[in-house]
Motif scaffolding. Structure first.
Motif, PDB file in Angstrom:
ATOM      1  N   SER A 197       6.384   1.799  18.579  1.00  0.00           N
ATOM      2  CA  SER A 197       6.216   0.598  19.725  1.00  0.00           C
ATOM      3  C   SER A 197       5.055   0.414  20.325  1.00  0.00           C
ATOM      4  CB  SER A 197       7.989   0.812  20.417  1.00  0.00           C
ATOM      5  OG  SER A 197       7.035  -0.145  21.041  1.00  0.00           O
ATOM      6  N   ARG A 198       4.261   1.636  20.719  1.00  0.00           N
ATOM      7  CA  ARG A 198       3.366   1.518  20.827  1.00  0.00           C
ATOM      8  C   ARG A 198       2.283   0.892  20.068  1.00  0.00           C
ATOM      9  NH1 ARG A 198       2.125   3.214  26.174  1.00  0.00           N
ATOM     10  NH2 ARG A 198       3.383   4.831  27.101  1.00  0.00           N
ATOM     11  N   GLY A 199       2.089   1.631  19.261  1.00  0.00           N
ATOM     12  CA  GLY A 199       1.315   1.180  18.137  1.00  0.00           C
ATOM     13  C   GLY A 199       1.630  -0.432  17.383  1.00  0.00           C
ATOM     14  N   ALA A 200       2.908  -0.603  16.603  1.00  0.00           N
ATOM     15  CA  ALA A 200       3.570  -2.171  17.152  1.00  0.00           C
ATOM     16  C   ALA A 200       3.019  -3.888  17.939  1.00  0.00           C
ATOM     17  CB  ALA A 200       4.622  -2.352  16.935  1.00  0.00           C
ATOM     18  N   ASN A 201       2.575  -3.371  18.960  1.00  0.00           N
ATOM     19  CA  ASN A 201       2.119  -3.882  20.250  1.00  0.00           C
ATOM     20  C   ASN A 201       0.885  -3.762  20.239  1.00  0.00           C
ATOM     21  OD1 ASN A 201       4.127  -4.902  22.270  1.00  0.00           O
ATOM     22  ND2 ASN A 201       5.931  -3.242  21.804  1.00  0.00           N
ATOM     23  N   ARG A 202       0.190  -2.691  20.033  1.00  0.00           N
ATOM     24  CA  ARG A 202      -1.242  -2.780  20.336  1.00  0.00           C
ATOM     25  C   ARG A 202      -1.726  -4.149  18.390  1.00  0.00           C
ATOM     26  NH1 ARG A 202      -1.333   2.715  20.784  1.00  0.00           N
ATOM     27  NH2 ARG A 202      -1.737   3.683  22.465  1.00  0.00           N
ATOM     28  N   TYR A 203      -1.416  -3.922  17.374  1.00  0.00           N
ATOM     29  CA  TYR A 203      -1.056  -4.498  16.674  1.00  0.00           C
ATOM     30  C   TYR A 203      -0.548  -5.561  16.753  1.00  0.00           C
ATOM     31  CZ  TYR A 203      -1.421  -6.892  11.825  1.00  0.00           C
ATOM     32  OH  TYR A 203      -1.777  -7.398  10.982  1.00  0.00           O
ATOM     33  N   VAL A 204       0.035  -6.699  17.428  1.00  0.00           N
ATOM     34  CA  VAL A 204       0.577  -7.355  17.922  1.00  0.00           C
ATOM     35  C   VAL A 204      -0.665  -8.475  18.842  1.00  0.00           C
ATOM     36  CG1 VAL A 204       1.718  -9.495  19.317  1.00  0.00           C
ATOM     37  CG2 VAL A 204       3.002  -7.462  17.793  1.00  0.00           C
ATOM     38  N   VAL A 250       0.062  -9.831  25.974  1.00  0.00           N
ATOM     39  CA  VAL A 250       0.878  -9.033  26.187  1.00  0.00           C
ATOM     40  C   VAL A 250       1.242  -7.008  26.217  1.00  0.00           C
ATOM     41  CG1 VAL A 250       2.585 -11.320  27.059  1.00  0.00           C
ATOM     42  CG2 VAL A 250       2.920  -9.591  24.881  1.00  0.00           C
ATOM     43  N   GLY A 251       1.232  -6.726  27.411  1.00  0.00           N
ATOM     44  CA  GLY A 251       2.132  -5.347  26.988  1.00  0.00           C
ATOM     45  C   GLY A 251       3.207  -4.559  26.280  1.00  0.00           C
ATOM     46  N   ASP A 252       3.792  -5.670  26.223  1.00  0.00           N
ATOM     47  CA  ASP A 252       5.309  -5.386  25.220  1.00  0.00           C
ATOM     48  C   ASP A 252       6.173  -6.427  24.129  1.00  0.00           C
ATOM     49  OD1 ASP A 252       7.829  -4.270  24.284  1.00  0.00           O
ATOM     50  OD2 ASP A 252       7.958  -3.685  25.908  1.00  0.00           O
ATOM     51  N   ALA A 253       5.571  -6.990  23.882  1.00  0.00           N
ATOM     52  CA  ALA A 253       5.665  -8.733  22.853  1.00  0.00           C
ATOM     53  C   ALA A 253       6.855  -8.238  22.075  1.00  0.00           C
ATOM     54  CB  ALA A 253       4.300  -8.609  21.893  1.00  0.00           C
ATOM     55  N   THR A 254       7.559  -7.060  21.940  1.00  0.00           N
ATOM     56  CA  THR A 254       8.379  -6.700  21.232  1.00  0.00           C
ATOM     57  C   THR A 254       9.700  -6.029  21.517  1.00  0.00           C
ATOM     58  OG1 THR A 254       7.856  -3.933  21.085  1.00  0.00           O
ATOM     59  CG2 THR A 254       7.230  -5.181  19.186  1.00  0.00           C
ATOM     60  N   GLY A 255      10.157  -6.488  23.057  1.00  0.00           N
ATOM     61  CA  GLY A 255      10.702  -5.742  23.607  1.00  0.00           C
ATOM     62  C   GLY A 255      12.117  -7.406  23.815  1.00  0.00           C
TER      63      GLY A 255
END
Length: 258
Positions: A139-146, A154-159
């Motif tokens: 999750s952290r890696g995905a959000n860094r890539y986004v 945003v810090g949490d685009a996948t939530g």
């Protein structure tokens, strides 16, 4: 009769064990809200259970879909239903207990100063509980890539714990949202951002599910990677700015004028 202001959309697929607790928690946390269960013809009888719960409480509604078609299409169907019924605020959350109903009032309160509110695990004050380390790293890696690929601040685009004003959903091109898995969350956030609407991130505690199995799969991860990469290659936007809000880790995101 005028419809109540808030509809909470909850998609389900084989969530029979967790659904009653989730519905009870939502209606206790926000008694004036209505809940729409969007069931994709769950083979475990989740849809039938939702019908029985709806028969017992007029605040509960059920939208039956013919089969499992992905998270994104389920939410789009739910959003369209809520807009057609005249709701002013539309929220979304998981049925599996990962999203705590007691956090819902803070998300809704965030709409007083924003067009959309994202419940965030990865801003100050946000956290996860009982999550495997591998899922946290993913999750952290995905959000860094986004953030890097889309310049989406945003810090949490996948939530998936969110709330929208009616006018926000009406301004989005819901027909253009083709994402099926958790990429749907990224898709919606980037649409809100690209239209210059105001986003607020509210810290939440994300709790690992107690019942059922995760719907995460390699196919869902590939979809997100491919779509985010494609969006990054086709988009050209000014650099974003992030202004910290004054309370509790909440973060207000706004666009810089071109």
């Amino acid at each position: 009769m005028n419809p109540p202001a808030t509809c909470v959309c909850i998609p389900t697929y084989e969530e029979r064990e967790s659904l009653p607790r989730t519905l009870d928690g939502v209606l206790r946390a926000v008694p004036d809200a209505h809940v729409l269960v969007i069931d994709d013809n769950s083979p475990d009888g989740t849809g039938e259970l939702a019908d029985r719960l709806a028969a017992e409480d007029p605040r509960v509604h059920v939208l039956h879909r013919p089969g499992k078609a992905g998270l994104g299409p389920a939410y789009i169907a739910g959003f369209r239903w809520a807009l057609a019924q005249g709701f002013d605020v539309v929220a979304q959350m998981d049925a599996d207990g990962s999203h705590r109903p007691e956090d819902l009032p803070r998300l809704l309160a965030g709409l007083a100063r924003a067009d959309a509110v994202l419940g965030s695990r990865w801003v100050p004050g946000g956290a996860v509980a009982d999550w495997p380390r591998s899922r946290e790293l993913l999750s952290r890696g995905a959000n860094r890539y986004v953030r890097a690929a889309l310049r989406l601040p945003v810090g949490d685009a996948t939530g998936g714990f969110r709330a929208f004003r009616r006018h926000t959903l009406e301004r989005l091109d819901l027909d253009a949202v083709q994402s099926q898995g958790y990429c749907f969350q990224i898709d919606m956030a980037r649409q809100v951002w690209s239209r210059g609407l105001r986003l607020v991130e509210v810290p939440i505690l994300f709790v690992n599910r107690e019942f059922g199995a995760s719907k995460m799969s390699s196919r869902i991860i590939r979809e997100a990677l491919v779509r985010v990469t494609a969006w990054s290659l086709s988009s050209r936007r000014p650099a974003p700015a992030v202004r910290p809000a004054s309370t509790g880790g909440e973060r207000l995101v706004h666009r810089v004028a071109a």
